[in-house]
Design a protein around this motif. Structure first.
Motif, PDB file in Angstrom:
ATOM      1  N   MET A 164      52.167  25.310  40.866  1.00 53.21           N
ATOM      2  CA  MET A 164      52.023  23.868  40.847  1.00 53.21           C
ATOM      3  C   MET A 164      51.108  23.490  39.680  1.00 53.21           C
ATOM      4  O   MET A 164      50.011  24.002  39.558  1.00 53.21           O
ATOM      5  N   ASP A 165      51.581  22.586  38.829  1.00 51.58           N
ATOM      6  CA  ASP A 165      50.785  22.131  37.702  1.00 51.58           C
ATOM      7  C   ASP A 165      49.697  21.174  38.172  1.00 51.58           C
ATOM      8  O   ASP A 165      49.898  20.400  39.107  1.00 51.58           O
ATOM      9  N   PHE A 166      48.570  21.220  37.482  1.00 51.09           N
ATOM     10  CA  PHE A 166      47.451  20.353  37.811  1.00 51.09           C
ATOM     11  C   PHE A 166      47.504  19.101  36.951  1.00 51.09           C
ATOM     12  O   PHE A 166      47.518  19.169  35.730  1.00 51.09           O
ATOM     13  N   ASP A 167      47.552  17.957  37.592  1.00 49.24           N
ATOM     14  CA  ASP A 167      47.545  16.654  36.928  1.00 49.24           C
ATOM     15  C   ASP A 167      46.239  15.965  37.312  1.00 49.24           C
ATOM     16  O   ASP A 167      46.057  15.549  38.457  1.00 49.24           O
ATOM     17  N   ARG A 168      45.304  15.879  36.355  1.00 50.68           N
ATOM     18  CA  ARG A 168      43.975  15.326  36.649  1.00 50.68           C
ATOM     19  C   ARG A 168      44.075  13.897  37.202  1.00 50.68           C
ATOM     20  O   ARG A 168      43.367  13.567  38.152  1.00 50.68           O
ATOM     21  N   GLN A 169      44.946  13.074  36.644  1.00 49.28           N
ATOM     22  CA  GLN A 169      45.064  11.687  37.117  1.00 49.28           C
ATOM     23  C   GLN A 169      45.547  11.644  38.570  1.00 49.28           C
ATOM     24  O   GLN A 169      45.047  10.860  39.365  1.00 49.28           O
ATOM     25  N   GLU A 170      46.519  12.481  38.906  1.00 48.29           N
ATOM     26  CA  GLU A 170      47.012  12.527  40.287  1.00 48.29           C
ATOM     27  C   GLU A 170      45.931  13.058  41.216  1.00 48.29           C
ATOM     28  O   GLU A 170      45.752  12.566  42.330  1.00 48.29           O
ATOM     29  N   ALA A 171      45.187  14.053  40.773  1.00 42.93           N
ATOM     30  CA  ALA A 171      44.092  14.599  41.577  1.00 42.93           C
ATOM     31  C   ALA A 171      43.026  13.538  41.820  1.00 42.93           C
ATOM     32  O   ALA A 171      42.518  13.401  42.943  1.00 42.93           O
ATOM     33  N   LEU A 172      42.689  12.778  40.801  1.00 37.85           N
ATOM     34  CA  LEU A 172      41.716  11.693  40.959  1.00 37.85           C
ATOM     35  C   LEU A 172      42.217  10.666  41.966  1.00 37.85           C
ATOM     36  O   LEU A 172      41.459  10.204  42.830  1.00 37.85           O
ATOM     37  N   ARG A 173      43.487  10.325  41.884  1.00 39.93           N
ATOM     38  CA  ARG A 173      44.072   9.345  42.807  1.00 39.93           C
ATOM     39  C   ARG A 173      44.015   9.838  44.251  1.00 39.93           C
ATOM     40  O   ARG A 173      43.557   9.132  45.155  1.00 39.93           O
ATOM     41  N   VAL A 174      44.457  11.068  44.470  1.00 40.38           N
ATOM     42  CA  VAL A 174      44.485  11.631  45.821  1.00 40.38           C
ATOM     43  C   VAL A 174      43.070  11.793  46.379  1.00 40.38           C
ATOM     44  O   VAL A 174      42.803  11.425  47.527  1.00 40.38           O
ATOM     45  N   CYS A 175      42.171  12.317  45.579  1.00 39.95           N
ATOM     46  CA  CYS A 175      40.787  12.497  46.046  1.00 39.95           C
ATOM     47  C   CYS A 175      40.147  11.156  46.362  1.00 39.95           C
ATOM     48  O   CYS A 175      39.427  11.022  47.355  1.00 39.95           O
ATOM     49  N   ASP A 208      34.141  18.473  37.007  1.00 42.96           N
ATOM     50  CA  ASP A 208      34.915  19.178  35.985  1.00 42.96           C
ATOM     51  C   ASP A 208      36.302  19.473  36.549  1.00 42.96           C
ATOM     52  O   ASP A 208      36.554  19.282  37.736  1.00 42.96           O
ATOM     53  N   ASP A 209      37.207  19.912  35.701  1.00 47.83           N
ATOM     54  CA  ASP A 209      38.587  20.140  36.136  1.00 47.83           C
ATOM     55  C   ASP A 209      38.687  21.140  37.279  1.00 47.83           C
ATOM     56  O   ASP A 209      39.460  20.942  38.210  1.00 47.83           O
ATOM     57  N   GLN A 210      37.908  22.206  37.232  1.00 38.06           N
ATOM     58  CA  GLN A 210      38.025  23.239  38.267  1.00 38.06           C
ATOM     59  C   GLN A 210      37.579  22.717  39.631  1.00 38.06           C
ATOM     60  O   GLN A 210      38.239  22.946  40.640  1.00 38.06           O
ATOM     61  N   THR A 211      36.478  21.988  39.680  1.00 32.28           N
ATOM     62  CA  THR A 211      35.997  21.439  40.952  1.00 32.28           C
ATOM     63  C   THR A 211      36.988  20.420  41.499  1.00 32.28           C
ATOM     64  O   THR A 211      37.293  20.419  42.690  1.00 32.28           O
ATOM     65  N   LEU A 212      37.491  19.566  40.616  1.00 29.81           N
ATOM     66  CA  LEU A 212      38.464  18.567  41.033  1.00 29.81           C
ATOM     67  C   LEU A 212      39.748  19.233  41.520  1.00 29.81           C
ATOM     68  O   LEU A 212      40.320  18.842  42.540  1.00 29.81           O
ATOM     69  N   LYS A 213      40.169  20.256  40.827  1.00 31.11           N
ATOM     70  CA  LYS A 213      41.372  21.000  41.212  1.00 31.11           C
ATOM     71  C   LYS A 213      41.206  21.624  42.595  1.00 31.11           C
ATOM     72  O   LYS A 213      42.096  21.530  43.442  1.00 31.11           O
ATOM     73  N   ASN A 214      40.057  22.225  42.849  1.00 26.83           N
ATOM     74  CA  ASN A 214      39.790  22.824  44.165  1.00 26.83           C
ATOM     75  C   ASN A 214      39.840  21.778  45.268  1.00 26.83           C
ATOM     76  O   ASN A 214      40.449  22.004  46.322  1.00 26.83           O
ATOM     77  N   ALA A 215      39.195  20.640  45.037  1.00 32.18           N
ATOM     78  CA  ALA A 215      39.191  19.565  46.038  1.00 32.18           C
ATOM     79  C   ALA A 215      40.609  19.063  46.279  1.00 32.18           C
ATOM     80  O   ALA A 215      41.033  18.876  47.427  1.00 32.18           O
TER      81      ALA A 215
END
Length: 60
Positions: A1-12, A34-41
């Motif tokens: 699964m690709d990581f999309d920072r904008q989608e991660a921000l929206r979901v979080c 940072d990207d890794q912490t956001l990705k984990n969340a």
């Protein structure tokens, strides 16, 4: 699964607002990740959502 920072921000953001955190708290927290912490969340939230859906409800 690709990581999309904008989608991660929206979901979080949705997840933490639904948990009762203030808009200001959510935005401040998200702005400082940072990207890794956001990705984990993000992936933890997606996993929790999948489990919730099996039980007939949603965390988002």
């Amino acid at each position: 699964m690709d990581f999309d920072r904008q989608e991660a921000l929206r979901v979080c953001h949705i997840y933490y607002r639904n948990k009762g955190y203030s808009e200001e708290h959510c935005q401040t927290w998200l702005d400082h990740q940072d990207d890794q912490t956001l990705k984990n969340a993000y992936y933890c939230i997606l996993k929790e959502q999948k489990n919730a859906e099996r039980k007939g409800f949603s965390v988002l």
